[in-house]
Structures are given as structure tokens and as C-alpha cells.
Design a protein around this motif. Structure first.
Motif, PDB file in Angstrom:
ATOM      1  N   LEU A  70       0.852  -1.178   0.000  1.00 49.35           N
ATOM      2  CA  LEU A  70       0.000   0.000   0.000  1.00 49.35           C
ATOM      3  C   LEU A  70       0.897   1.239   0.000  1.00 49.35           C
ATOM      4  N   PRO A  71       0.393   2.388  -0.461  1.00 46.78           N
ATOM      5  CA  PRO A  71       1.218   3.605  -0.422  1.00 46.78           C
ATOM      6  C   PRO A  71       1.727   3.897   0.992  1.00 46.78           C
ATOM      7  N   GLY A  72       3.025   4.125   1.100  1.00 44.43           N
ATOM      8  CA  GLY A  72       3.647   4.439   2.377  1.00 44.43           C
ATOM      9  C   GLY A  72       4.036   3.246   3.218  1.00 44.43           C
ATOM     10  N   SER A  73       3.513   2.075   2.906  1.00 43.21           N
ATOM     11  CA  SER A  73       3.800   0.887   3.719  1.00 43.21           C
ATOM     12  C   SER A  73       5.164   0.303   3.367  1.00 43.21           C
ATOM     13  N   VAL A 109      16.960   3.321   3.331  1.00 43.36           N
ATOM     14  CA  VAL A 109      16.290   4.344   2.517  1.00 43.36           C
ATOM     15  C   VAL A 109      15.101   4.939   3.269  1.00 43.36           C
ATOM     16  N   GLU A 110      15.147   4.893   4.581  1.00 44.56           N
ATOM     17  CA  GLU A 110      14.069   5.456   5.397  1.00 44.56           C
ATOM     18  C   GLU A 110      13.798   6.919   5.031  1.00 44.56           C
ATOM     19  N   GLU A 111      14.851   7.686   4.797  1.00 41.14           N
ATOM     20  CA  GLU A 111      14.661   9.119   4.529  1.00 41.14           C
ATOM     21  C   GLU A 111      14.075   9.391   3.152  1.00 41.14           C
ATOM     22  N   TYR A 112      14.157   8.414   2.236  1.00 40.97           N
ATOM     23  CA  TYR A 112      13.654   8.605   0.875  1.00 40.97           C
ATOM     24  C   TYR A 112      12.250   8.021   0.677  1.00 40.97           C
ATOM     25  N   TRP A 113      11.871   7.051   1.490  1.00 42.73           N
ATOM     26  CA  TRP A 113      10.599   6.336   1.325  1.00 42.73           C
ATOM     27  C   TRP A 113       9.497   7.132   2.022  1.00 42.73           C
ATOM     28  N   GLU A 115       5.286   8.648   2.362  1.00 43.18           N
ATOM     29  CA  GLU A 115       3.931   8.110   2.432  1.00 43.18           C
ATOM     30  C   GLU A 115       3.308   7.923   1.049  1.00 43.18           C
ATOM     31  N   ASP A 116       3.932   8.492   0.041  1.00 36.14           N
ATOM     32  CA  ASP A 116       3.415   8.383  -1.323  1.00 36.14           C
ATOM     33  C   ASP A 116       4.059   7.249  -2.110  1.00 36.14           C
TER      34      ASP A 116
END
Length: 282
Positions: A70-73, A109-113, A115-116
Motif C-alpha cells: 500500500l502507499p507508504g507501507s 532508505v528510510e529518509e527517501y521512502w 507516504e506516497d
């Protein structure tokens, strides 16, 4: 009295492997000791998700889609407690279709991922290497010391386009086998249709058909590491569809925004046993 043999280390569980990736202590998933399904990862802004899903549907050999978030997941039912943004050994980050220098082989990649973003897990040929090894046909890159990443080549075969993804080309992984063994190798890997299945081409005629004969003869890989082909014992190159294909499609498309992928050879390890790969639900 003779000394007792030293105890052998226990194979890491998939959870252990993912935690090792999260902690930065595991750098590749080539030749793992845990026979579970491995996946390629591609993460895109949600507006491109329908087109990419269609791209996978139109190119199922190179892009066998296993799961869409899902988006953001950042989670998946294929791996309990996993975080897709931290639990691969290394990631690539792209901006407007171009690989970011500071995003080449990073550990999280937490900073790049955002909610969209939507994540896609795509089958990987590393999964069927267990079956090949068990049948007496271990890929040569697994036998190297140290273990190498499988050689990969960008071919001249265009993908069937979808939406914004119009300029991609098939990428193949290569393993060398004796010509007389190719039929059995094809039979073994054919059973893993969700992990690219049987080879798309083999032999030097196959390399020519893919437009990569020169690169293969010279060992000029596009991704991974070169592993030699011993013609003196009758070896020939054998080629499978490869999950790096979507990364090339992203780079060729020039889509806007941030996209994320695994580094070739640094896959996502699931909890799904290899023998159950055909039962995976989309």
C-alpha cells in the motif's frame, strides 16, 4: 582421547539475515544458507504504480510480480516483522530516472521512502539456485572464493511498454553450464515460474540473439561480477530473465521524483520456503 569436532554454525534464519542487513553486517544475499524466496525491490511514487504493475503483467518473465505494498507501507506478509526500507543489504536511489551518487549502495532508505511511495517485490533467480545446487548443478559464482554476484547483461531486446515505461530493455543473468547439461538445467528452473523460470536463451547463438555475444565473450558485465566460461570442458552461457530489468526501465523512462531499488546481488529475503514459491498469492 581425540578431541571432538568443532560445532558447525547454525544457518541464519530469514529473520536473522534481515536483522543483519538492518544492522549493516550483511553485504550480499548471494549463496545464502537459508533456502527461502528472495525478491528484487522497486519503489516508485504512487502515480506510477498502475503503469509499473502493467509493465510487470506484460513482461512476466523478467518482472514476475510477487507483492505490491500500500502507499507508504514498508511491510509485507512475505516476511514477518520486516522493514523494506532497512532490511536489504544495500539500496540504490534514483532522482528523475538518474542514479544519485550519494544513493549508490546505501544501507537504509528510510529518509527517501515517503507516504506516497509504493513498493514492488519481484521474483529473483537466486531462489532457484538452491534447486540447481541440490541436483548437482551449482552455479559457478556460488563456488568462487569469495562468492561472486551472478553476471548480468543488458540485452537489445525491448520490453513491452506500459504507460510511462516505454524505453526499457531485457536484462539477463548468466550462468555457465556444460552444453549437455542445459536441458536438465532448463527442466529444473522451469518449475520456478515466479522466479523467472527457465532460461530465455542459451549457447553462443543465444548470446548473439540477445545482442550481447561480444560483451559475454569479453566478460564485460553490465551488473554483477564476471565468472568465466570454460569452453575446454564444453561450457556455454545460459541466460535467464533478471529482476534488474525494472531498474533499467526506470532509468530509461525518465520518470519524475524519487525511485528506490535493491543493489544487484542484494535482495530481500522472505520467510517463504523455496518449495512453496509457486503458491505465493499476489
Amino acid at each position: 582421547m581425540p578431541s571432538s569436532p568443532a560445532p558447525q554454525p547454525q544457518p541464519l534464519t530469514p529473520q536473522d539475515l534481515r536483522l543483519s542487513c538492518r544492522n549493516g553486517t550483511h553485504s550480499t544475499t548471494t549463496s545464502l544458507t537459508t533456502p527461502t524466496v528472495q525478491c528484487n525491490l522497486l519503489v516508485l511514487p504512487s502515480r506510477y504504480a498502475p503503469s509499473f504493475a502493467q509493465l510487470c503483467a506484460r513482461n512476466p518473465v523478467s518482472c514476475p510480480l510477487l507483492y505490491t505494498t500500500l502507499p507508504g507501507s514498508k511491510t509485507t506478509p512475505l516476511a514477518s516483522g520486516a522493514n523494506l526500507a532497512t532490511d536489504l543489504p544495500k539500496y540504490n536511489v534514483y532522482k528523475d530516472g538518474k542514479l544519485l551518487p550519494e544513493g549508490d549502495g546505501i544501507a537504509s532508505v528510510e529518509e527517501y521512502w515517503t507516504e506516497d511511495h509504493v513498493g514492488f517485490l519481484i521474483g529473483c533467480s537466486f531462489t532457484f539456485e538452491w534447486a540447481l545446487a541440490a541436483a548437482g548443478f551449482p552455479p559457478k559464482h556460488m563456488l568462487c572464493e569469495p562468492v561472486r554476484c551472478v553476471p548480468m547483461f543488458r540485452t537489445v531486446i525491448p520490453l513491452f511498454p506500459a504507460g510511462e515505461f516505454t524505453g526499457g530493455f531485457l536484462v539477463v543473468s548468466m550462468r555457465a553450464y556444460k552444453e549437455g547439461d542445459v536441458a536438465e538445467v532448463r527442466r529444473i528452473t522451469r518449475a520456478f515460474g515466479r522466479q523467472h523460470g527457465e532460461p530465455v536463451a542459451w549457447g553462443w547463438d543465444g548470446a548473439k540473439l540477445l545482442g550481447i555475444e561480444g560483451k559475454v565473450r569479453e566478460g564485460l558485465v553490465d551488473f554483477g561480477e564476471w565468472v568465466g566460461i570454460d569452453g575446454d570442458v564444453g561450457e556455454v552461457p545460459v541466460f535467464w530473465g533478471c529482476g534488474v530489468t525494472p531498474q533499467v526501465a526506470v532509468m530509461e523512462s525518465g520518470i519524475e521524483g524519487v525511485a528506490i531499488s535493491h543493489v544487484p546481488g542484494c535482495m530481500f529475503v522472505t520467510d517463504v520456503p523455496v518449495e512453496e514459491e509457486s503458491s505465493l498469492k499476489l
